[in-house]
Design a protein around this motif. Structure first.
Motif, PDB file in Angstrom:
ATOM      1  N   GLY A 154       0.795  -1.292  -0.113  1.00 34.25           N
ATOM      2  CA  GLY A 154       0.203   0.091  -0.083  1.00 34.25           C
ATOM      3  C   GLY A 154       1.051   0.978  -0.076  1.00 34.25           C
TER       4      GLY A 154
ATOM      5  N   VAL B  60       2.545  10.195  -2.933  1.00 36.64           N
ATOM      6  CA  VAL B  60       1.248  10.967  -2.799  1.00 36.64           C
ATOM      7  C   VAL B  60       1.883  12.262  -2.244  1.00 36.64           C
TER       8      VAL B  60
ATOM      9  N   SER C 119      -3.660  10.892   1.064  1.00 35.75           N
ATOM     10  CA  SER C 119      -3.814   9.798   1.975  1.00 35.75           C
ATOM     11  C   SER C 119      -3.259   8.365   1.397  1.00 35.75           C
ATOM     12  N   LEU C 120      -3.136   7.576   1.989  1.00 35.87           N
ATOM     13  CA  LEU C 120      -2.668   6.156   1.830  1.00 35.87           C
ATOM     14  C   LEU C 120      -3.170   5.122   2.710  1.00 35.87           C
ATOM     15  N   ARG C 121      -3.249   4.134   2.478  1.00 34.89           N
ATOM     16  CA  ARG C 121      -3.818   3.116   3.484  1.00 34.89           C
ATOM     17  C   ARG C 121      -2.926   1.887   3.110  1.00 34.89           C
TER      18      ARG C 121
ATOM     19  N   VAL D  77       6.789   4.795   1.729  1.00 40.67           N
ATOM     20  CA  VAL D  77       5.935   5.931   1.663  1.00 40.67           C
ATOM     21  C   VAL D  77       6.931   7.087   1.496  1.00 40.67           C
TER      22      VAL D  77
END
Length: 123
Positions: free
Chosen positions: A7, A11, A16-18, A119
């Motif tokens: 995931g 970004v 948002s990220l999950r 991320v």
């Protein structure tokens, strides 16, 4: 016990990220599950955790109000929903399992780790 994160990605700030972590080879319901992160040149730090029962959650100050940890949903999965992302959230995010079912903020307390997911938050 094997933990596999997914995931992560790139970004923009404010997005948002999950993240998801799937656990196999053990008894998922017995494990306290946590997310940690590590940025280049920095120590691994606690982000969020949930106890085996799901009754206790804990968040770092930087994660409070923006991130949500949850277990369940998909089988043997713990998720980290990250909203309002900031550039300083950029790091490799790791999933960890505590066989005593607890939420502990010390990385050294965890026996089982995933390999991490990157991320990157751009400005």
């Amino acid at each position: 016990v094997k933990l596999v994160e997914s995931g992560g990605g790139l970004v923009q700030a404010g997005g948002s990220l999950r993240l998801s972590c799937v656990v196999s080879g053990g008894v998922f319901s017995m494990y306290g599950m946590s997310w940690f992160r590590q940025a280049p040149g920095k120590e691994r730090e606690f982000v969020a955790g949930v106890s085996a029962t799901g009754l206790e959650t804990s968040y770092s100050d930087s994660a409070k109000g923006r991130f949500t940890i949850a277990r369940g949903g998909a089988e043997n999965t713990v998720t980290l929903q990250m909203n309002s992302l900031k550039v300083e959230d950029t790091a490799v995010y790791y999933c960890a399992a505590d066989r005593f079912g607890l939420v502990v903020q010390r990385p050294s307390a965890y026996e089982y780790w995933g390999r991490g997911t990157q991320v990157t938050v751009s400005s």
